[in-house]
Design a protein around this motif. Structure first.
Motif, mmCIF file in Angstrom:
data_model
loop_
_atom_site.group_PDB
_atom_site.id
_atom_site.type_symbol
_atom_site.label_atom_id
_atom_site.label_comp_id
_atom_site.label_asym_id
_atom_site.label_seq_id
_atom_site.Cartn_x
_atom_site.Cartn_y
_atom_site.Cartn_z
ATOM 1 N N LYS A 262 6.120 6.471 28.620
ATOM 2 C CA LYS A 262 4.951 5.745 28.126
ATOM 3 C C LYS A 262 5.037 4.263 28.501
ATOM 4 O O LYS A 262 4.061 3.642 28.938
ATOM 5 C CB LYS A 262 4.920 5.861 26.601
ATOM 6 N N VAL B 125 -3.321 5.331 26.570
ATOM 7 C CA VAL B 125 -2.143 6.164 26.834
ATOM 8 C C VAL B 125 -1.817 7.022 25.610
ATOM 9 O O VAL B 125 -1.485 8.210 25.749
ATOM 10 C CB VAL B 125 -0.926 5.288 27.250
ATOM 11 N N LEU C 81 -4.315 9.889 25.538
ATOM 12 C CA LEU C 81 -4.000 10.887 26.573
ATOM 13 C C LEU C 81 -2.771 11.711 26.183
ATOM 14 O O LEU C 81 -2.742 12.934 26.341
ATOM 15 C CB LEU C 81 -3.723 10.140 27.886
ATOM 16 N N SER C 82 -1.771 11.029 25.627
ATOM 17 C CA SER C 82 -0.515 11.727 25.319
ATOM 18 C C SER C 82 -0.685 12.667 24.131
ATOM 19 O O SER C 82 0.091 13.603 23.963
ATOM 20 C CB SER C 82 0.621 10.736 25.070
ATOM 21 N N TYR D 115 -1.503 15.039 30.179
ATOM 22 C CA TYR D 115 -0.610 13.869 30.141
ATOM 23 C C TYR D 115 0.684 14.148 30.907
ATOM 24 O O TYR D 115 1.129 13.303 31.708
ATOM 25 C CB TYR D 115 -0.319 13.479 28.687
ATOM 26 N N GLN E 174 2.222 12.249 33.987
ATOM 27 C CA GLN E 174 3.588 11.679 33.943
ATOM 28 C C GLN E 174 4.395 12.111 35.174
ATOM 29 O O GLN E 174 5.169 11.330 35.727
ATOM 30 C CB GLN E 174 4.319 12.182 32.699
ATOM 31 N N TYR F 2 -6.174 10.218 35.994
ATOM 32 C CA TYR F 2 -5.952 9.815 34.598
ATOM 33 C C TYR F 2 -4.991 8.630 34.516
ATOM 34 O O TYR F 2 -5.186 7.706 33.749
ATOM 35 C CB TYR F 2 -5.410 11.001 33.802
#
Ligand code: V1P
Ligand code: CA
Ligand code: ZN
Length: 393
Positions: free
Chosen positions: A57, A69, A72-73, A123, A127, A168
């Motif tokens: 993050k 963020v 999204l997470s 997410y 990542q 994203y």
């Protein structure tokens, strides 16, 4: 004598399993298909292979807003919530308020016009895409590679606080921010058929990053930005370079323009490192783009940048005829380790059935009208050169 370049390659088996939805054109499976060809053609053994990790993050928040963020997470699709509920899960899955907040979805660009659907694992997918691009930058910084490839990266549209155009998290911006911790000047090149708007916007006011995007432009083609006059502001004036083109660009005209522009860019900007977004939707027969490049033509542009002996981070991007995307990126991985891949697709490729109609690595392309006349292209080049004359790096 030319020394052999050390080529690093980032991949994670998981990335191909994420799904934007049945009707969506972005298909992460193309990354796994690329990987299978890289293995099948034996390119794998010439690469330093790394397993991609998930970016943290904190790393992502170097560019993106914290609230975006966090949103999204925490994203869980309604389908998944229904599934969990039906299967007896009574525990709170997600703050109900967040899930149902249509306004938040709109604010963060999720589900908007179906371009950026909220899907399960969105997410983690982002990542992984970003982790590869960050670690590619780190290998270059530590002089552990001359070229570092992450085909899962290149998602150039994502904005600071908003998903946009299938993207994203902007792995490219985060990658460049890592490089800027060490290198004074970073050159970003974008041959995706779309304008690299998210990256341009992030570095619009700095003279430490020059962004150069070649793209289709006009007649409402997405995203509609990237005209010749968009050239940077403040200290960044003239450091955003745009090459807007009409449909039908062919190998000869594209390669010529690319080489002329990039030669001049290298002369005036003298970057310490290059980040190359290699979107494959500029190939012929793409489902969205209307250029007419062959895989060899596309690859020649990438290879052109190696002559300057500057380290390069190579990233993926768009590409919607997925068999051509995997062909192109596997071929380009081959070129980077000095292998000129051709011939049939290996019969034991796990995705072989997808190539059955045309089972060769290189596929013929039809002649289509190039809507860019020689005069148009000369004019564009002239304008770009005029802008580059003003750069004093
Ligand atoms: O054109 C639009 C928006 C939706 N319209 C009302 C305006 N969106 C495009 C987005 C293209 C994104 C490209 C991403 C990349 O540069 C980097 C990964 O390649 C769009 C299009 C189109 N033909 O331009 N979205 C879709 N098609 C789409 C089609 C089916 C399902 C979902 C989206
Ligand atoms: Ca582009
Ligand atoms: Zn694109």
């Amino acid at each position: 004598m030319e020394t052999k370049k050390r080529v690093a390659y980032f991949y994670n088996n998981e990335i191909g399993n994420y799904n934007y939805g049945k009707l969506h054109l972005m298909n992460p499976k193309r990354i796994s298909m690329t990987h299978s060809l890289i293995v099948g053609y034996g390119v794998y053994k010439d690469l330093d292979v790394y397993t991609t990790r998930e970016a943290t993050k904190e790393e992502i928040m170097q560019f993106h807003d914290q609230d975006y963020v966090e949103y999204l997470s925490n994203y869980v699709s309604s389908t998944k919530i229904d599934f969990l509920r039906k299967n007896g899960c009574n525990a709170p899955i997600i703050d109900e308020e967040t899930k149902n907040d249509v306004e938040k979805k709109r604010q963060y660009g999720i589900d908007v016009q179906a371009d950026c659907p909220g899907f399960d694992g969105v997410y983690t997918f982002s990542q992984l895409s970003t982790g590869g691009s960050i670690d590619a930058a780190h290998l270059i910084i530590n002089n552990a590679a001359d070229i570092a490839i992450n085909w899962g990266g290149g998602l150039h549209h994502a904005k600071k606080g908003e998903a946009y155009g299938f993207c994203y998290v902007n792995d490219i911006v985060v990658c460049i921010l890592e490089l800027l911790k060490v290198f004074p000047r970073v050159l970003y090149i974008d041959i995706d058929v779309h304008h690299g708007d998210g990256v341009e916007e992030a570095f619009f006011t700095t003279n430490r990053v020059m962004t150069v995007s070649f793209h289709e432009f006009g007649e409402d083609f997405f995203p509609g930005t990237g005209g010749l006059n968009s050239s940077g502001e403040g200290l960044g004036k003239n450091y955003a370079v745009n090459v807007p083109l009409r449909p039908g660009m062919d190998d000869e005209s594209y390669k010529q323009l690319f080489k002329n522009v990039m030669n001049k860019v290298m002369e005036v900007f003298r970057p310490d490192v290059v980040v190359f977004q290699t979107g494959a939707d500029s190939l012929a027969n793409d489902k969205i783009g209307h250029f007419n490049l062959s895989i060899r033509g596309h690859g020649e542009c990438l290879m052109y940048m190696l002559r300057f002996n500057v380290p390069v981070v190579v990233l993926g991007g768009g590409g919607y005829t997925i068999q051509n995307v995997s062909r192109c990126w596997a071929y380009e991985t081959g070129l980077l380790v000095k292998k000129n891949l051709n011939g049939p697709i290996p019969v034991d490729d796990p995705f072989f059935h997808l190539y059955e109609k045309q089972n060769m690595l290189h596929v013929p392309i039809q002649q289509v009208e190039n809507k860019n006349s020689k005069e148009d292209l000369n004019k564009i080049q002239e304008e770009v050169f005029k802008q580059l004359k003003e750069v004093d790096a």
